[in-house]
Structures are given as C-alpha cells and as structure tokens.
Design an enzyme around this catalytic site. Sequence first.
Site, PDB file in Angstrom:
ATOM      1  N   SER A 172       1.030  -1.088   0.226  1.00 23.24           N
ATOM      2  CA  SER A 172       0.364   0.366  -0.456  1.00 23.24           C
ATOM      3  C   SER A 172       0.974   1.240   0.129  1.00 23.24           C
ATOM      4  O   SER A 172       2.215   1.456   0.560  1.00 23.24           O
ATOM      5  CB  SER A 172      -1.479   0.312   1.475  1.00 23.24           C
ATOM      6  OG  SER A 172      -1.789   1.284   1.767  1.00 23.24           O
ATOM      7  N   TYR A 215      -2.258  -2.057  10.410  1.00 23.03           N
ATOM      8  CA  TYR A 215      -2.631  -2.183   8.513  1.00 23.03           C
ATOM      9  C   TYR A 215      -1.047  -1.744   8.276  1.00 23.03           C
ATOM     10  O   TYR A 215      -0.359  -2.496   7.311  1.00 23.03           O
ATOM     11  CB  TYR A 215      -4.007  -1.274   8.272  1.00 23.03           C
ATOM     12  CG  TYR A 215      -3.330  -1.165   6.651  1.00 23.03           C
ATOM     13  CD1 TYR A 215      -4.211  -2.817   6.930  1.00 23.03           C
ATOM     14  CD2 TYR A 215      -3.580  -0.030   5.316  1.00 23.03           C
ATOM     15  CE1 TYR A 215      -4.245  -2.854   4.424  1.00 23.03           C
ATOM     16  CE2 TYR A 215      -3.998  -0.060   4.587  1.00 23.03           C
ATOM     17  CZ  TYR A 215      -3.952  -1.589   3.971  1.00 23.03           C
ATOM     18  OH  TYR A 215      -3.870  -1.627   2.467  1.00 23.03           O
TER      19      TYR A 215
HETATM   20  N1  LIG Z   1      -8.596  -1.159  -1.913  1.00 20.25           N
HETATM   21  C1  LIG Z   1      -7.701   0.475  -1.420  1.00 20.25           C
HETATM   22  O1  LIG Z   1      -7.746   1.586  -1.515  1.00 20.25           O
HETATM   23  C2  LIG Z   1      -6.555  -0.562  -1.161  1.00 20.25           C
HETATM   24  C3  LIG Z   1      -5.109   0.292  -1.245  1.00 20.25           C
HETATM   25  C4  LIG Z   1      -3.557   0.006  -0.493  1.00 20.25           C
HETATM   26  C5  LIG Z   1      -3.363  -1.935  -0.349  1.00 20.25           C
HETATM   27  N2  LIG Z   1      -4.798  -2.162  -1.076  1.00 20.25           N
HETATM   28  C6  LIG Z   1      -4.388  -3.678  -0.630  1.00 20.25           C
HETATM   29  O2  LIG Z   1      -5.276  -3.966  -2.021  1.00 20.25           O
HETATM   30  C7  LIG Z   1      -5.519  -5.747  -1.789  1.00 20.25           C
HETATM   31  C8  LIG Z   1      -7.108  -5.023  -1.385  1.00 20.25           C
HETATM   32  O3  LIG Z   1      -8.009  -4.219  -1.686  1.00 20.25           O
HETATM   33  P1  LIG Z   1      -9.566  -4.663  -1.546  1.00 20.25           P
HETATM   34  O4  LIG Z   1      -9.851  -2.989  -0.931  1.00 20.25           O
HETATM   35  O5  LIG Z   1      -9.574  -5.009  -2.881  1.00 20.25           O
HETATM   36  O6  LIG Z   1      -9.763  -4.851  -0.580  1.00 20.25           O
HETATM   37  P2  LIG Z   1     -11.529  -6.557  -0.038  1.00 20.25           P
HETATM   38  O7  LIG Z   1     -11.717  -5.844   1.203  1.00 20.25           O
HETATM   39  O8  LIG Z   1     -12.333  -5.866  -0.935  1.00 20.25           O
HETATM   40  O9  LIG Z   1     -10.389  -7.377   0.049  1.00 20.25           O
HETATM   41  C9  LIG Z   1     -10.338  -8.808   0.681  1.00 20.25           C
HETATM   42  C10 LIG Z   1     -10.273 -10.004   0.752  1.00 20.25           C
HETATM   43  O10 LIG Z   1      -9.625 -10.320   1.580  1.00 20.25           O
HETATM   44  C11 LIG Z   1     -10.886 -11.408   2.203  1.00 20.25           C
HETATM   45  N3  LIG Z   1     -10.051 -12.439   3.102  1.00 20.25           N
HETATM   46  C12 LIG Z   1     -10.301 -11.540   4.246  1.00 20.25           C
HETATM   47  N4  LIG Z   1      -9.365 -12.576   5.155  1.00 20.25           N
HETATM   48  C13 LIG Z   1      -9.230 -13.729   4.557  1.00 20.25           C
HETATM   49  C14 LIG Z   1      -8.596 -14.905   4.927  1.00 20.25           C
HETATM   50  N5  LIG Z   1      -8.374 -14.790   5.885  1.00 20.25           N
HETATM   51  N6  LIG Z   1      -7.739 -15.904   4.482  1.00 20.25           N
HETATM   52  C15 LIG Z   1      -8.757 -15.407   2.980  1.00 20.25           C
HETATM   53  N7  LIG Z   1      -9.147 -14.261   1.950  1.00 20.25           N
HETATM   54  C16 LIG Z   1      -9.492 -13.477   3.426  1.00 20.25           C
HETATM   55  C17 LIG Z   1     -11.881 -10.948   2.525  1.00 20.25           C
HETATM   56  O11 LIG Z   1     -13.366 -11.948   2.339  1.00 20.25           O
HETATM   57  C18 LIG Z   1     -11.837  -9.912   1.404  1.00 20.25           C
HETATM   58  O12 LIG Z   1     -12.484 -10.085  -0.131  1.00 20.25           O
HETATM   59  C19 LIG Z   1      -5.327  -5.567   0.242  1.00 20.25           C
HETATM   60  O13 LIG Z   1      -4.281  -6.379   0.712  1.00 20.25           O
HETATM   61  C20 LIG Z   1      -5.054  -3.837   0.663  1.00 20.25           C
HETATM   62  O14 LIG Z   1      -4.401  -4.043   1.982  1.00 20.25           O
HETATM   63  C21 LIG Z   1      -6.024  -1.677  -1.418  1.00 20.25           C
END
Ligand SMILES: NC(=O)c1ccc[n+]([C@@H]2O[C@H](COP(=O)([O-])OP(=O)(O)OC[C@H]3O[C@@H](n4cnc5c(N)ncnc54)[C@H](O)[C@@H]3O)[C@@H](O)[C@H]2O)c1
Length: 262
Positions: free
Chosen positions: A153, A166
């Site tokens: 991130s 986080y």
């Molecule tokens: N969306 C953003 O703004 C953003 C910014 C920076 C980084 N990220 C990173 O990108 C990635 C995806 O982000 P997103 O917004 O699509 O996330 P999201 O929350 O939509 O998706 C995360 C998924 O992980 C699954 N999950 C949670 N715990 C789990 C477990 N124990 N085993 C298996 N699956 C599990 C959830 O059910 C969910 O479907 C993440 O790693 C997040 O940290 C996102």
Amino acid sequence: MEGWKMGGMGSRRLDGRIALVTGATYGIGFAAAERFALEGATVVLADIKGHDISARTLAERGLYVHAMTLDVTDDRSVTETVDEIVTRFGRIDILVNNAAISAELTPEPFEQQSIDDWRRVYEVNVLGMFRMCRAVSPHMRAARSGRIINLTSGTAFKGAPGMLHYIASKGAIISMTRSLATEFGPDNVTVNAVSPGMTMTESVVAAGHFSGALEQFAVGSRILKRPAAADDVANAIYFFASDDGGFVTGQILAADGGALFH
Ligand SMILES: NC(=O)c1ccc[n+]([C@@H]2O[C@H](COP(=O)([O-])OP(=O)(O)OC[C@H]3O[C@@H](n4cnc5c(N)ncnc54)[C@H](O)[C@@H]3O)[C@@H](O)[C@H]2O)c1
C-alpha cells in the site's frame, strides 16, 4: 472445489497458466482474477466468503474459473488449497497474495489499538502471505518457474494516522517481497508487489470513512487526478504475471496515478 468451464475463445497471453488469487471475491482480487481469466488463464478465486458467486459471474461470461474456500490464517487450509490445485491442474504458475484486513479496520490513534488487533491484522496480512509463499514454494521451485505478486500500500511509504497496524503490515510486505525475490530467484520464480493508493473497491466505499474528504485528498495528491478503480491496480498485477514482466523481480510498482515516487 467448485468449477465452471466455458471455452471457445482465441489465443490469449496467459493461455494455459494456472493462477491462484487470494481474497478474490471482491475488489482488486476479483479484478485481477477477471483480467487473468480474460487473458486465458485458469483462475482459482479463493476467499473465506462469497467466492462461489463471484466465480459464477465470471463463468457466465465464458471464462475458466474455479472457486475455493481458503483461510490464509489457517495452515491446513492453505496447504490443502495449494495441494488441490496442483493435484487437479498439475502446477501453479501465478500466486497473487491479495487477501487482507484493510477497509474494515476503523481508524483510531495507535494508543487505542490492542495487541489483539495487531495480531489479527498480522495473522492475515503478513503471516497469510508467508503461509501462501511457503505452500507454493516446492511446486514453483520444482517447475523452475513461477510468479508471485503481493499487495502492499502507498501508506507504507508515506505513513498516515489511525492505521498503524495495517500500515506496518504493508511495510512488512515490501521487505518480504524483496527478500523472497532473492530466495526464489535461483529457481526462476519472480516476486514483486503492487502498491495501490486509495482505490474505490466495494469494501472501501462501504466503510464510509474513506469517502468524501479523504477520497478528495487522495485524488488531489495524484498526478493523474481521478479516483482509482480496481482495474487500475489489476493491470499492474497482470504486468508482473505476464511474459512482459519475466525479467522483473523484487520490485514495488505504485499503481496510484503518480501519488508517490520511490
Ligand atoms: N482498496 C484500497 O484502497 C487499497 C489501497 C492499498 C492497498 N490495498 C490492498 O489491496 C488488497 C485488496 O484491497 P481491496 O480493497 O480489494 O480489499 P477487499 O477488502 O475488498 O478484499 C479483501 C478480501 O480478502 C478476503 N479475506 C479477508 N481475510 C481473509 C482470510 N483470512 N483468508 C482469505 N481471504 C480473506 C476478504 O473476504 C476480501 O474478499 C489488500 O491487500 C489491500 O490491503 C487496497
């Protein structure tokens, strides 16, 4: 494992590849799974919930996808998932470590975060990635081929208030990506990470506290002044998985509209 197969498309750039995307039910994971499948890969969407429905929506569009229940905090679940994929498809070419606890976390001063909160975040975001890499290692090393793509991130580079656990977990992903690249390199397995800025996935929108002023701040901090969508990040993930990314390893690619340089 529940699977749907609908063939009939022409040659695409990931034809014949087997890909596993963790946390693929929604958001960035789903967009990456969709992109891989559109490029001809066989894709396993693995998550703790909702993956059957997400996989079905792709299958209904003629893509070759499977849904598997996976909990990255559970050693056995991780091992069984990887073993089942290898048994069924013969190998595993691409792993995307996307599963994380993120938007569901309520921002709060670090003094108010409990040790249990920290353990929960690390168990999924850091140890989950470690477990997945450990499980695919013998298969990718034996094949002398593999692509691992992790999600970090932009906050890990810049810092931000209220999300210390986080942000620390995403900093760990950067260090682990670089070190794992050195460990896997001799066996021709690449390890890279994509660093999104704030991306308006379903979970980010649903959380509420990232919309409004925070979203405007994120957009304003970019060179390309527009909100980011899951596809913007999936395109960068795809690059590392594709043949075009074959000589790139240990790198962190910011897919954030030019919000940060590193
Ligand atoms: N969306 C953003 O703004 C953003 C910014 C920076 C980084 N990220 C990173 O990108 C990635 C995806 O982000 P997103 O917004 O699509 O996330 P999201 O929350 O939509 O998706 C995360 C998924 O992980 C699954 N999950 C949670 N715990 C789990 C477990 N124990 N085993 C298996 N699956 C599990 C959830 O059910 C969910 O479907 C993440 O790693 C997040 O940290 C996102």
